[in-house]
Each structure stands twice: as structure tokens, then as C-alpha cells.
Design a protein around this motif. Sequence first.
Motif, PDB file in Angstrom:
ATOM      1  N   SER A   1      74.726   2.591  63.686  1.00 22.50           N
ATOM      2  CA  SER A   1      73.398   3.075  64.061  1.00 22.50           C
ATOM      3  C   SER A   1      72.835   2.195  65.168  1.00 22.50           C
ATOM      4  CB  SER A   1      72.463   3.062  62.851  1.00 22.50           C
ATOM      5  OG  SER A   1      72.321   1.750  62.364  1.00 22.50           O
ATOM      6  N   PHE A   2      71.803   2.684  65.838  1.00 25.98           N
ATOM      7  CA  PHE A   2      71.175   1.891  66.885  1.00 25.98           C
ATOM      8  C   PHE A   2      70.458   0.703  66.252  1.00 25.98           C
ATOM      9  CE2 PHE A   2      68.265   5.345  65.822  1.00 25.98           C
ATOM     10  CZ  PHE A   2      67.078   4.676  65.573  1.00 25.98           C
ATOM     11  N   THR A   3      70.271  -0.358  67.029  1.00 25.71           N
ATOM     12  CA  THR A   3      69.628  -1.560  66.500  1.00 25.71           C
ATOM     13  C   THR A   3      68.144  -1.620  66.823  1.00 25.71           C
ATOM     14  OG1 THR A   3      70.283  -2.795  68.480  1.00 25.71           O
ATOM     15  CG2 THR A   3      71.745  -2.922  66.576  1.00 25.71           C
ATOM     16  N   TRP A   4      67.712  -0.805  67.770  1.00 28.82           N
ATOM     17  CA  TRP A   4      66.292  -0.772  68.151  1.00 28.82           C
ATOM     18  C   TRP A   4      65.989   0.564  68.790  1.00 28.82           C
ATOM     19  CZ3 TRP A   4      63.979  -0.003  72.884  1.00 28.82           C
ATOM     20  CH2 TRP A   4      62.601  -0.239  72.949  1.00 28.82           C
ATOM     21  N   ARG A   5      64.760   1.054  68.547  1.00 31.28           N
ATOM     22  CA  ARG A   5      64.287   2.267  69.214  1.00 31.28           C
ATOM     23  C   ARG A   5      62.804   2.096  69.518  1.00 31.28           C
ATOM     24  NH1 ARG A   5      64.906   8.585  67.400  1.00 31.28           N
ATOM     25  NH2 ARG A   5      64.234   9.426  69.405  1.00 31.28           N
TER      26      ARG A   5
ATOM     27  N   PHE B   1      73.036 -12.875  71.184  1.00 35.68           N
ATOM     28  CA  PHE B   1      74.460 -13.091  70.944  1.00 35.68           C
ATOM     29  C   PHE B   1      75.201 -12.845  72.257  1.00 35.68           C
ATOM     30  CE2 PHE B   1      72.547 -11.511  67.019  1.00 35.68           C
ATOM     31  CZ  PHE B   1      72.845 -12.547  66.151  1.00 35.68           C
ATOM     32  N   PRO B   2      75.248 -13.837  73.142  1.00 33.53           N
ATOM     33  CA  PRO B   2      75.759 -13.611  74.504  1.00 33.53           C
ATOM     34  C   PRO B   2      77.227 -13.215  74.605  1.00 33.53           C
ATOM     35  CG  PRO B   2      75.126 -15.911  74.186  1.00 33.53           C
ATOM     36  CD  PRO B   2      74.746 -15.182  72.945  1.00 33.53           C
ATOM     37  N   ASP B   3      77.970 -13.255  73.504  1.00 34.51           N
ATOM     38  CA  ASP B   3      79.364 -12.822  73.549  1.00 34.51           C
ATOM     39  C   ASP B   3      79.512 -11.372  73.081  1.00 34.51           C
ATOM     40  OD1 ASP B   3      78.686 -13.446  70.902  1.00 34.51           O
ATOM     41  OD2 ASP B   3      80.768 -13.911  70.372  1.00 34.51           O
ATOM     42  N   ARG B   4      78.389 -10.692  72.802  1.00 34.50           N
ATOM     43  CA  ARG B   4      78.423  -9.313  72.317  1.00 34.50           C
ATOM     44  C   ARG B   4      77.759  -8.379  73.325  1.00 34.50           C
ATOM     45  NH1 ARG B   4      76.473 -10.247  66.127  1.00 34.50           N
ATOM     46  NH2 ARG B   4      77.766 -12.090  65.767  1.00 34.50           N
ATOM     47  N   CYS B   5      78.408  -7.255  73.532  1.00 36.89           N
ATOM     48  CA  CYS B   5      77.863  -6.255  74.451  1.00 36.89           C
ATOM     49  C   CYS B   5      76.625  -5.588  73.864  1.00 36.89           C
ATOM     50  CB  CYS B   5      78.897  -5.181  74.733  1.00 36.89           C
ATOM     51  SG  CYS B   5      80.354  -5.772  75.610  1.00 36.89           S
ATOM     52  N   MET B   6      75.703  -5.256  74.751  1.00 31.82           N
ATOM     53  CA  MET B   6      74.521  -4.503  74.364  1.00 31.82           C
ATOM     54  C   MET B   6      74.372  -3.339  75.334  1.00 31.82           C
ATOM     55  SD  MET B   6      70.557  -5.642  73.837  1.00 31.82           S
ATOM     56  CE  MET B   6      70.200  -5.891  75.575  1.00 31.82           C
ATOM     57  N   ILE B   7      74.190  -2.158  74.783  1.00 34.00           N
ATOM     58  CA  ILE B   7      73.975  -0.950  75.572  1.00 34.00           C
ATOM     59  C   ILE B   7      72.571  -0.443  75.249  1.00 34.00           C
ATOM     60  CG2 ILE B   7      74.718   1.424  76.020  1.00 34.00           C
ATOM     61  CD1 ILE B   7      76.967  -0.459  76.718  1.00 34.00           C
ATOM     62  N   THR B   8      71.771  -0.226  76.272  1.00 29.28           N
ATOM     63  CA  THR B   8      70.467   0.400  76.099  1.00 29.28           C
ATOM     64  C   THR B   8      70.523   1.740  76.800  1.00 29.28           C
ATOM     65  OG1 THR B   8      69.386  -1.768  76.150  1.00 29.28           O
ATOM     66  CG2 THR B   8      67.973   0.166  76.472  1.00 29.28           C
ATOM     67  N   VAL B   9      70.127   2.788  76.098  1.00 28.71           N
ATOM     68  CA  VAL B   9      70.066   4.113  76.712  1.00 28.71           C
ATOM     69  C   VAL B   9      68.615   4.557  76.737  1.00 28.71           C
ATOM     70  CG1 VAL B   9      72.419   4.738  76.098  1.00 28.71           C
ATOM     71  CG2 VAL B   9      70.562   5.343  74.550  1.00 28.71           C
TER      72      VAL B   9
ATOM     73  N   ASP C   1      78.889  -5.644  66.739  1.00 31.17           N
ATOM     74  CA  ASP C   1      78.773  -6.570  65.617  1.00 31.17           C
ATOM     75  C   ASP C   1      79.670  -7.785  65.856  1.00 31.17           C
ATOM     76  OD1 ASP C   1      81.403  -5.873  64.901  1.00 31.17           O
ATOM     77  OD2 ASP C   1      80.745  -4.460  63.365  1.00 31.17           O
ATOM     78  N   ALA C   2      79.739  -8.678  64.884  1.00 29.28           N
ATOM     79  CA  ALA C   2      80.479  -9.932  65.051  1.00 29.28           C
ATOM     80  C   ALA C   2      81.967  -9.707  65.332  1.00 29.28           C
ATOM     81  CB  ALA C   2      80.302 -10.813  63.820  1.00 29.28           C
TER      82      ALA C   2
ATOM     83  N   ASN D   1      84.116   3.578  70.597  1.00 29.27           N
ATOM     84  CA  ASN D   1      82.840   3.819  69.927  1.00 29.27           C
ATOM     85  C   ASN D   1      82.651   5.288  69.608  1.00 29.27           C
ATOM     86  OD1 ASN D   1      80.330   3.547  68.822  1.00 29.27           O
ATOM     87  ND2 ASN D   1      79.278   3.372  70.760  1.00 29.27           N
ATOM     88  N   THR D   2      83.513   5.823  68.790  1.00 30.34           N
ATOM     89  CA  THR D   2      83.361   7.230  68.425  1.00 30.34           C
ATOM     90  C   THR D   2      82.161   7.446  67.510  1.00 30.34           C
ATOM     91  OG1 THR D   2      84.893   6.925  66.586  1.00 30.34           O
ATOM     92  CG2 THR D   2      85.818   7.703  68.678  1.00 30.34           C
ATOM     93  N   GLN D   3      81.661   6.384  66.882  1.00 29.43           N
ATOM     94  CA  GLN D   3      80.533   6.506  65.955  1.00 29.43           C
ATOM     95  C   GLN D   3      79.259   6.958  66.664  1.00 29.43           C
ATOM     96  OE1 GLN D   3      80.488   5.932  62.632  1.00 29.43           O
ATOM     97  NE2 GLN D   3      82.547   5.119  62.398  1.00 29.43           N
TER      98      GLN D   3
END
Length: 115
Positions: free
Chosen positions: A82-86, A52-60, A74-75, A20-22
Amino acid sequence: TTTDPVDPAMPCILSWNNHNTQQMGYAGEFATGYANNAPSPGYASVGYSADFPDRCMITVGNPLDGEAEQFVQDASHHWSQSFTWRGSMIGLPSNVLSWNATILANGVIDIGAPQ
């Protein structure tokens, strides 16, 4: 002989740290207050997306201003650009607020609750 069980969040941490260099640097700076030499790591919650239980989610989370951001794979299991929520940390669900990891200013995530 006993072995330590593998934390279920570890595959997500490895994916984030290695692929995840992005977003790594941005997320790390956000969570530590944009301080290159932050005295302590930011908060992180690592797990899987409820939608989407097969996808990782990171909250900072930034403990200085109470703001948080979420990033979801993503799929194709790449991290989005970009972040998906703030928003405010106050509105996060309790399972996220357990903060099971930390994030450094450079974006590297390590398992273990903030001290």
C-alpha cells in the motif's frame, strides 16, 4: 567518445517497473485520474527516501485533483502493498514537486518531466 550519465533515479524506476506488480496499476490509475485511456501521463517524482536513503521512494501526483501518494521500498527493497502517504500536492517538498518522471495509467514510470 562520450556517454550519457545514468540518471540516479533509473535504478528506482527499473525496480518499480520490473518488480512492483502490487502497486503499479493502482498508482497509474490514481495519477491519471482512473482513466484507462488517459490522454496524458500522470506526474511522478522518483528518488530516494530522506529517512532511509538506501530505499527508493516514488511519489505520484494527479494534476486533475492535486492529490499525491508516496510509495517507499521496504527494508528488503520490495515495494509495500500500500502507499505510505496520501495528501495534497501543495504540501510536498520542492524536490518532489520537480516531477522528474511520468507515470502511465498502467503504472509504468518513465524518466522525464511531464510536458
